[in-house]
Design a protein around this motif. Structure first.
Motif, PDB file in Angstrom:
ATOM      1  N   ILE A 185      14.343  -5.657  -3.515  1.00 28.63           N
ATOM      2  CA  ILE A 185      14.454  -4.857  -2.289  1.00 28.63           C
ATOM      3  C   ILE A 185      14.364  -5.817  -1.110  1.00 28.63           C
ATOM      4  O   ILE A 185      13.491  -6.686  -1.076  1.00 28.63           O
ATOM      5  CB  ILE A 185      13.357  -3.790  -2.212  1.00 28.63           C
ATOM      6  N   LEU A 186      15.285  -5.653  -0.162  1.00 25.41           N
ATOM      7  CA  LEU A 186      15.338  -6.515   1.014  1.00 25.41           C
ATOM      8  C   LEU A 186      14.990  -5.691   2.249  1.00 25.41           C
ATOM      9  O   LEU A 186      15.873  -5.097   2.885  1.00 25.41           O
ATOM     10  CB  LEU A 186      16.736  -7.133   1.170  1.00 25.41           C
ATOM     11  N   PRO A 187      13.705  -5.617   2.601  1.00 27.21           N
ATOM     12  CA  PRO A 187      13.341  -4.885   3.819  1.00 27.21           C
ATOM     13  C   PRO A 187      13.885  -5.590   5.061  1.00 27.21           C
ATOM     14  O   PRO A 187      14.045  -6.815   5.086  1.00 27.21           O
ATOM     15  CB  PRO A 187      11.808  -4.904   3.814  1.00 27.21           C
ATOM     16  N   GLY A 188      14.142  -4.798   6.082  1.00 29.40           N
ATOM     17  CA  GLY A 188      14.495  -5.362   7.378  1.00 29.40           C
ATOM     18  C   GLY A 188      13.252  -5.546   8.221  1.00 29.40           C
ATOM     19  O   GLY A 188      12.231  -6.042   7.751  1.00 29.40           O
ATOM     20  N   ILE A 189      13.323  -5.145   9.463  1.00 28.67           N
ATOM     21  CA  ILE A 189      12.171  -5.247  10.358  1.00 28.67           C
ATOM     22  C   ILE A 189      11.308  -4.013  10.121  1.00 28.67           C
ATOM     23  O   ILE A 189      11.675  -2.897  10.500  1.00 28.67           O
ATOM     24  CB  ILE A 189      12.620  -5.356  11.823  1.00 28.67           C
ATOM     25  N   VAL A 190      10.179  -4.225   9.460  1.00 31.28           N
ATOM     26  CA  VAL A 190       9.319  -3.120   9.042  1.00 31.28           C
ATOM     27  C   VAL A 190       8.186  -2.967  10.052  1.00 31.28           C
ATOM     28  O   VAL A 190       7.451  -3.918  10.334  1.00 31.28           O
ATOM     29  CB  VAL A 190       8.746  -3.368   7.636  1.00 31.28           C
ATOM     30  N   ARG A 191       8.051  -1.763  10.575  1.00 29.35           N
ATOM     31  CA  ARG A 191       7.031  -1.505  11.575  1.00 29.35           C
ATOM     32  C   ARG A 191       5.623  -1.808  11.020  1.00 29.35           C
ATOM     33  O   ARG A 191       5.299  -1.439   9.895  1.00 29.35           O
ATOM     34  CB  ARG A 191       7.087  -0.049  12.024  1.00 29.35           C
ATOM     35  N   GLY A 192       4.817  -2.511  11.820  1.00 30.35           N
ATOM     36  CA  GLY A 192       3.446  -2.793  11.404  1.00 30.35           C
ATOM     37  C   GLY A 192       2.932  -4.076  12.015  1.00 30.35           C
ATOM     38  O   GLY A 192       3.660  -4.804  12.709  1.00 30.35           O
ATOM     39  N   PRO A 193       1.647  -4.410  11.759  1.00 25.74           N
ATOM     40  CA  PRO A 193       1.017  -5.584  12.369  1.00 25.74           C
ATOM     41  C   PRO A 193       1.706  -6.900  12.034  1.00 25.74           C
ATOM     42  O   PRO A 193       1.753  -7.806  12.862  1.00 25.74           O
ATOM     43  CB  PRO A 193      -0.409  -5.550  11.799  1.00 25.74           C
TER      44      PRO A 193
ATOM     45  N   LEU B 156       0.834  -1.202   0.000  1.00 29.50           N
ATOM     46  CA  LEU B 156       0.000   0.000   0.000  1.00 29.50           C
ATOM     47  C   LEU B 156       0.868   1.252   0.000  1.00 29.50           C
ATOM     48  O   LEU B 156       0.566   2.223  -0.717  1.00 29.50           O
ATOM     49  CB  LEU B 156      -0.933  -0.008   1.218  1.00 29.50           C
ATOM     50  N   ALA B 157       1.949   1.247   0.773  1.00 27.29           N
ATOM     51  CA  ALA B 157       2.858   2.399   0.800  1.00 27.29           C
ATOM     52  C   ALA B 157       3.460   2.636  -0.585  1.00 27.29           C
ATOM     53  O   ALA B 157       3.583   3.780  -1.040  1.00 27.29           O
ATOM     54  CB  ALA B 157       3.960   2.182   1.831  1.00 27.29           C
ATOM     55  N   ILE B 158       3.828   1.554  -1.273  1.00 22.28           N
ATOM     56  CA  ILE B 158       4.418   1.680  -2.611  1.00 22.28           C
ATOM     57  C   ILE B 158       3.378   2.168  -3.616  1.00 22.28           C
ATOM     58  O   ILE B 158       3.642   3.093  -4.406  1.00 22.28           O
ATOM     59  CB  ILE B 158       5.021   0.339  -3.057  1.00 22.28           C
ATOM     60  N   ALA B 159       2.193   1.568  -3.592  1.00 18.90           N
ATOM     61  CA  ALA B 159       1.140   1.973  -4.529  1.00 18.90           C
ATOM     62  C   ALA B 159       0.777   3.446  -4.322  1.00 18.90           C
ATOM     63  O   ALA B 159       0.605   4.203  -5.290  1.00 18.90           O
ATOM     64  CB  ALA B 159      -0.084   1.089  -4.348  1.00 18.90           C
ATOM     65  N   THR B 160       0.670   3.848  -3.068  1.00 17.32           N
ATOM     66  CA  THR B 160       0.320   5.241  -2.755  1.00 17.32           C
ATOM     67  C   THR B 160       1.420   6.190  -3.211  1.00 17.32           C
ATOM     68  O   THR B 160       1.144   7.255  -3.777  1.00 17.32           O
ATOM     69  CB  THR B 160       0.083   5.393  -1.244  1.00 17.32           C
ATOM     70  N   ALA B 161       2.678   5.815  -3.000  1.00 17.41           N
ATOM     71  CA  ALA B 161       3.795   6.671  -3.391  1.00 17.41           C
ATOM     72  C   ALA B 161       3.831   6.878  -4.903  1.00 17.41           C
ATOM     73  O   ALA B 161       4.027   8.006  -5.385  1.00 17.41           O
ATOM     74  CB  ALA B 161       5.115   6.075  -2.898  1.00 17.41           C
TER      75      ALA B 161
ATOM     76  N   ILE C 291      10.632   1.746   2.269  1.00 14.94           N
ATOM     77  CA  ILE C 291      10.669   0.778   1.162  1.00 14.94           C
ATOM     78  C   ILE C 291      10.094   1.421  -0.096  1.00 14.94           C
ATOM     79  O   ILE C 291      10.630   1.254  -1.203  1.00 14.94           O
ATOM     80  CB  ILE C 291       9.885  -0.495   1.522  1.00 14.94           C
ATOM     81  N   ALA C 292       9.017   2.179   0.074  1.00 17.74           N
ATOM     82  CA  ALA C 292       8.404   2.871  -1.064  1.00 17.74           C
ATOM     83  C   ALA C 292       9.381   3.859  -1.690  1.00 17.74           C
ATOM     84  O   ALA C 292       9.444   4.000  -2.918  1.00 17.74           O
ATOM     85  CB  ALA C 292       7.130   3.583  -0.623  1.00 17.74           C
ATOM     86  N   ALA C 293      10.161   4.536  -0.862  1.00 15.74           N
ATOM     87  CA  ALA C 293      11.122   5.507  -1.377  1.00 15.74           C
ATOM     88  C   ALA C 293      12.178   4.824  -2.254  1.00 15.74           C
ATOM     89  O   ALA C 293      12.577   5.368  -3.297  1.00 15.74           O
ATOM     90  CB  ALA C 293      11.785   6.253  -0.221  1.00 15.74           C
ATOM     91  N   MET C 294      12.621   3.643  -1.864  1.00 12.59           N
ATOM     92  CA  MET C 294      13.585   2.912  -2.687  1.00 12.59           C
ATOM     93  C   MET C 294      12.958   2.504  -4.015  1.00 12.59           C
ATOM     94  O   MET C 294      13.593   2.596  -5.075  1.00 12.59           O
ATOM     95  CB  MET C 294      14.094   1.680  -1.933  1.00 12.59           C
ATOM     96  N   ALA C 295      11.696   2.056  -3.971  1.00  6.68           N
ATOM     97  CA  ALA C 295      11.016   1.669  -5.208  1.00  6.68           C
ATOM     98  C   ALA C 295      10.902   2.859  -6.159  1.00  6.68           C
ATOM     99  O   ALA C 295      11.137   2.729  -7.368  1.00  6.68           O
ATOM    100  CB  ALA C 295       9.638   1.102  -4.891  1.00  6.68           C
ATOM    101  N   LEU C 296      10.557   4.029  -5.619  1.00  4.97           N
ATOM    102  CA  LEU C 296      10.458   5.232  -6.457  1.00  4.97           C
ATOM    103  C   LEU C 296      11.812   5.581  -7.065  1.00  4.97           C
ATOM    104  O   LEU C 296      11.895   5.950  -8.245  1.00  4.97           O
ATOM    105  CB  LEU C 296       9.947   6.413  -5.638  1.00  4.97           C
ATOM    106  N   PHE C 297      12.875   5.491  -6.279  1.00  7.98           N
ATOM    107  CA  PHE C 297      14.196   5.809  -6.811  1.00  7.98           C
ATOM    108  C   PHE C 297      14.579   4.873  -7.948  1.00  7.98           C
ATOM    109  O   PHE C 297      15.114   5.304  -8.980  1.00  7.98           O
ATOM    110  CB  PHE C 297      15.262   5.762  -5.717  1.00  7.98           C
ATOM    111  N   LEU C 298      14.311   3.582  -7.778  1.00  7.65           N
ATOM    112  CA  LEU C 298      14.648   2.629  -8.834  1.00  7.65           C
ATOM    113  C   LEU C 298      13.900   2.937 -10.133  1.00  7.65           C
ATOM    114  O   LEU C 298      14.406   2.666 -11.230  1.00  7.65           O
ATOM    115  CB  LEU C 298      14.343   1.201  -8.375  1.00  7.65           C
ATOM    116  N   ALA C 299      12.693   3.509 -10.006  1.00 13.00           N
ATOM    117  CA  ALA C 299      11.883   3.842 -11.181  1.00 13.00           C
ATOM    118  C   ALA C 299      12.216   5.211 -11.753  1.00 13.00           C
ATOM    119  O   ALA C 299      11.700   5.581 -12.814  1.00 13.00           O
ATOM    120  CB  ALA C 299      10.401   3.783 -10.821  1.00 13.00           C
ATOM    121  N   ALA C 300      13.059   5.984 -11.064  1.00 13.01           N
ATOM    122  CA  ALA C 300      13.432   7.329 -11.498  1.00 13.01           C
ATOM    123  C   ALA C 300      14.629   7.257 -12.442  1.00 13.01           C
ATOM    124  O   ALA C 300      15.335   6.245 -12.492  1.00 13.01           O
ATOM    125  CB  ALA C 300      13.762   8.195 -10.283  1.00 13.01           C
ATOM    126  N   PRO C 301      14.899   8.321 -13.186  1.00 10.88           N
ATOM    127  CA  PRO C 301      16.058   8.327 -14.078  1.00 10.88           C
ATOM    128  C   PRO C 301      17.374   8.015 -13.372  1.00 10.88           C
ATOM    129  O   PRO C 301      18.263   7.389 -13.955  1.00 10.88           O
ATOM    130  CB  PRO C 301      16.048   9.752 -14.648  1.00 10.88           C
TER     131      PRO C 301
END
Length: 257
Positions: free
Chosen positions: A181-189, A26-31, A228-238
Motif C-alpha cells: 500500500i502506497l499512502p499519500g499525504i496522510v493527515r496526522g502529527p 493503529l487505524a489498521i489494527a483497530t479496523a 489506508i485501513a480500508a484498503m488493508a481490510l479489502f485486501l484481506a477480504a474475499p
C-alpha cells in the motif's frame, strides 16, 4: 457469495500489525479488531499500547533489530497462526541535501524501512504459507515518485515495492499474496513534522509549504489513516483474493512530490 459479502474479511482472522500502536498502524489494527479479527501489535512505543482496543495483544519491538522481530513473532504465536501480516513500521528519515545527510541517519532509515520489512517478511513467510495468507507491506507514494531532500526515505520505499513484487512471485505458488500500500499525504502529527522540516529547508512558512503539497495532489486533500485501513481490510477480504504483486496507491492521486 454475494459481491457485497466479498468486501468484508471473514471473522476470526489472525492478524499481526507492526508499528500498530500509532497512526496508520493503529487505524489498521483497530479496523481488523472491529471486523472480528484476533490482532497482535508490535511497536517500539510501549506507552502508546495503552491506546489499543481491549483484547489486542502487544509486544514492544524495534523492527530494525532482527532479534526483536523474532521475539515479536514468538509472542504473536499465541494467536495460533497468522492469516495477515501488516508490515507497517517505518520512519520519515532526515530532510537534507544528499551531501548534507548524516550517514548514520541514512543507515537508520534503511535499517528500519527496508531491512525491517525483510526481517518481518522472513519470519512471517512460514506462517503465511501454512495459512495461504496475506502480507501487506507499507510503502509510500515516495516509492513511485522522486522526492528531493528525502532520498533515504524514497530509496527505502522504492525498495519496499521491489521487495513486494519479488515476494509475490516467490510466495504465490504457495498461495500467499503479497501487496504494497502506497499512502499519500496522510493527515496526522508525522506529516506535520515533515512539512515543518521541508518548509525550514525551503525558507518558507508551514502554511505555504502545506499549500504547495496540496497543489501537487489531484484531489487537493490529504488522506486519512482510516483510508489506508480500508484498503488493508479489502485486501484481506474475499474480494481481494486474486490481488497480489501490486503497489496500490491510496493518495487522492499525488502527481509529484
Amino acid at each position: 457469495m454475494r459481491v457485497i459479502e466479498s468486501l468484508v474479511p471473514r471473522r476470526g482472522l489472525k492478524v499481526l500489525v507492526t508499528a500498530g500502536a500509532n497512526g496508520i498502524g493503529l487505524a489498521i489494527a483497530t479496523a481488523f479488531h472491529e471486523a472480528g479479527a484476533q490482532v497482535h501489535v508490535g511497536d517500539i512505543d510501549a506507552e502508546a499500547a495503552s491506546g489499543l482496543p481491549a483484547g489486542v495483544g502487544f509486544t514492544q519491538a524495534d523492527i530494525g533489530d532482527e532479534a526483536q522481530v523474532a521475539r515479536l513473532f514468538e509472542e504473536a504465536a499465541g494467536l495460533g497462526g497468522l492469516d495477515v501480516v501488516v508490515n507497517n513500521a517505518g520512519i520519515a528519515g532526515p530532510t537534507a541535501g544528499i551531501d548534507e545527510i548524516d550517514s548514520n541517519a541514512w543507515r537508520q532509515t534503511i535499517d528500519i524501512n527496508l531491512n525491517g520489512q525483510y526481517y518481518v517478511a522472513k519470519h512471517a513467510a512460514p506462517a503465511l504459507r501454512e495459512s495461504e495468507g496475506l502480507l501487506i507491506n507499507m510503502a509510500s507514494v515516495a516509492g513511485r515518485l522522486g522526492f528531493a531532500f528525502r532520498t533515504p526515505y524514497a530509496a527505502s520505499k522504492w525498495g519496499v515495492v521491489g521487495l513486494t513484487k519479488s515476494l509475490a512471485c516467490e510466495l504465490g505458488p504457495s498461495g500467499v499474496r503479497v501487496n504494497a500500500i502506497l499512502p499519500g499525504i496522510v493527515r496526522g502529527p508525522r506529516i506535520e513534522k515533515v512539512i515543518e522540516e521541508r518548509a525550514a529547508k525551503r525558507g518558507i512558512d508551514f502554511a505555504e509549504m502545506e499549500r504547495e503539497n496540496l497543489a501537487k495532489i489531484s484531489m487537493r486533500k490529504m488522506v486519512e489513516p482510516t483510508d489506508i485501513a480500508a484498503m488493508a481490510l479489502f485486501l484481506a477480504a474475499p474480494g481481494g483474493a486474486n490481488i497480489s504483486g501490486q503497489a496500490l496507491s491510496v493518495c487522492a492521486n499525488v502527481e509529484t512530490l
